[in-house]
Design a protein around this motif. Structure first.
Motif, mmCIF file in Angstrom:
data_model
loop_
_atom_site.group_PDB
_atom_site.id
_atom_site.type_symbol
_atom_site.label_atom_id
_atom_site.label_comp_id
_atom_site.label_asym_id
_atom_site.label_seq_id
_atom_site.Cartn_x
_atom_site.Cartn_y
_atom_site.Cartn_z
ATOM 1 N N MET A 239 39.933 49.175 35.399
ATOM 2 C CA MET A 239 39.955 48.061 36.355
ATOM 3 C C MET A 239 40.825 46.896 35.891
ATOM 4 O O MET A 239 41.008 46.672 34.692
ATOM 5 N N ILE A 240 41.342 46.219 36.889
ATOM 6 C CA ILE A 240 42.065 44.966 36.653
ATOM 7 C C ILE A 240 41.264 43.875 37.343
ATOM 8 O O ILE A 240 40.930 43.999 38.525
ATOM 9 N N VAL A 241 40.920 42.846 36.598
ATOM 10 C CA VAL A 241 40.224 41.712 37.206
ATOM 11 C C VAL A 241 41.289 40.656 37.500
ATOM 12 O O VAL A 241 41.966 40.168 36.593
ATOM 13 N N ASN A 242 41.456 40.369 38.759
ATOM 14 C CA ASN A 242 42.556 39.497 39.195
ATOM 15 C C ASN A 242 42.029 38.143 39.670
ATOM 16 O O ASN A 242 40.873 38.013 40.055
ATOM 17 N N ARG A 243 42.903 37.169 39.637
ATOM 18 C CA ARG A 243 42.638 35.811 40.137
ATOM 19 C C ARG A 243 41.486 35.135 39.386
ATOM 20 O O ARG A 243 40.629 34.476 39.995
ATOM 21 N N VAL A 244 41.497 35.320 38.079
ATOM 22 C CA VAL A 244 40.448 34.735 37.246
ATOM 23 C C VAL A 244 40.771 33.261 36.988
ATOM 24 O O VAL A 244 41.919 32.921 36.685
ATOM 25 N N ARG A 245 39.770 32.408 37.124
ATOM 26 C CA ARG A 245 39.983 30.961 36.903
ATOM 27 C C ARG A 245 39.057 30.444 35.819
ATOM 28 O O ARG A 245 37.831 30.430 35.975
ATOM 29 N N THR A 246 39.682 29.983 34.743
ATOM 30 C CA THR A 246 38.937 29.462 33.595
ATOM 31 C C THR A 246 38.017 28.313 33.986
ATOM 32 O O THR A 246 36.860 28.277 33.571
ATOM 33 N N ASP A 247 38.551 27.384 34.788
ATOM 34 C CA ASP A 247 37.765 26.191 35.113
ATOM 35 C C ASP A 247 36.489 26.568 35.853
ATOM 36 O O ASP A 247 35.417 26.025 35.587
ATOM 37 N N LEU A 248 36.593 27.546 36.750
ATOM 38 C CA LEU A 248 35.400 27.946 37.502
ATOM 39 C C LEU A 248 34.412 28.714 36.629
ATOM 40 O O LEU A 248 33.199 28.561 36.765
#
Ligand code: ADP
Ligand code: MG
Length: 334
Positions: A239-248
């Motif tokens: 799997m590829i986990v996309n659109r990951v946001r550190t701040d969230l």
């Protein structure tokens, strides 16, 4: 404080192993043999891309070729086409021959992302009708001639009812037995959903890359798709986990990569951050991995391509987080 860091990855300096020097000489001019300019995002976060870009060897191609990989997700809009374009181009830059099949018939847009939309004269439908040869329907990327695009049909064209699993399998078999050599990789950009288009797209595949975003709707669909892939005999699913946001993630408003991995139980091929450069590159028809200076998401796609070649995956481990690196590494959740 602990956080999830995958080993052998761009983002984990603590687990980074420097590659041994090798005599491999790059086949293509822009092969990143030495160091690339420091991306502004990396400068801001005071990490050195020197540590991560010294890929002075060609990755070892594992498995039998052609490797037929379907890029799928269940949910739409999570980044399948972006992944296909960027991994396809990364593989071509690594010196492998790639055919990217846009099997998203109704909403074809892989040609746009690759900037090849004006060069698609023939599609698979014409090949199957006997109106042209297969090589005439393969659109070669001028920048990276080892990347070719095959569209199933023209936009807004109604696909013949007879087009299904047998037809796409025939096309892949025809690529396999090409007289001028079969490709190393056939990447199939799958349509969203789990109906006929999905069943058709997965038919010739031996392995799958499941793209998901860290949100509950995408995860539920991804879980369903995993089950269907396994029923179809595709056991090699990463799997590829996309659109990951550190701040969230830091504010506990987004699931961490560890959460996603625990929910889906799949090996991790890559983690791609949310990056405005992706949208810019989509609109320019220039895949992100060609960005100079490189964008963070582009580097992450290149790393995922590297792992795909070697049939490798990231192992999620819990490591001590060093305070000064917190901003960057908490990307993987805490
Ligand atoms: P799919 O093929 O799964 O429908 P796309 O690859 O077409 O999804 O992507 C949908 C939208 O999301 C596009 O506008 C794309 O630019 C955007 N996108 C994909 N990945 C990212 C990312 N990592 N950061 C920002 N935008 C992204
Ligand atoms: Mg798509």
């Amino acid at each position: 404080m602990v956080s999830l860091l995958p080993t052998n990855t761009l983002f984990s300096s603590s687990s980074f192993t420097r590659l041994p020097p090798s005599s491999y000489s790059p086949p293509l001019p822009s092969w990143p043999t030495k160091t690339l300019p420091t991306p502004s995002s990396a400068r801001r976060r005071s990490i050195s891309p020197r540590a991560v870009l010294q890929w002075n060897r060609k990755p070892q191609l594992a498995g039998e070729t052609p490797r037929v990989v379907v890029i799928t997700s269940g949910k739409g809009g999570v980044g399948k086409t972006t992944t296909t374009a960027n991994i396809g181009l990364s593989l071509a830059r690594l010196g492998f021959s790639v055919v990217a099949i846009d099997a998203d018939v109704g909403l074809r847009n892989l040609d746009l992302l690759l900037g090849l939309e004006n060069r698609v004269n023939y599609t698979a439908v014409e090949v199957l009708n006997g109106d042209c040869r297969l090589d005439q329907a393969l659109v070669r990327d001028k920048r990276w001639p080892s990347l070719e695009l095959l569209c199933i049909s023209k936009p807004r064209y109604k696909l013949p009812l007879s087009f299904g699993s047998k037809a796409i399998t025939w096309l892949v078999d025809a690529l396999r037995s090409r007289t001028d050599g079969h490709p190393d990789f056939v990447l199939i950009d799958c349509p969203a959903g789990i109906d006929a288009g999905f069943i058709t797209a997965i038919a010739p595949a031996d392995e799958a890359v499941l793209v998901t975003t860290p949100d509950i709707t995408a995860l539920r669909d991804a879980d369903r798709v995993t089950g269907l892939l396994e029923c179809d005999g595709i056991r090699d699913i990463k799997m590829i986990v996309n659109r990951v946001r550190t701040d969230l993630i830091r504010g506990e408003d987004m699931m961490s990569v560890l959460d996603v991995q625990e929910m889906l139980g799949l090996p991790l091929l890559g983690v791609i951050p949310e990056d405005a450069e992706v949208i810019k590159s989509t609109n320019r028809g220039l895949p992100l991995v060609l960005n100079n200076p490189p964008a963070l998401a582009g580097l992450a796609f290149e790393q995922a391509a590297w792992r795909l070649v070697e049939q490798d995956s990231m192992t999620a481990v819990m490591v001590e987080e060093e305070p000064k690196k917190r901003g960057f590494f908490s990307f993987f959740g805490g």
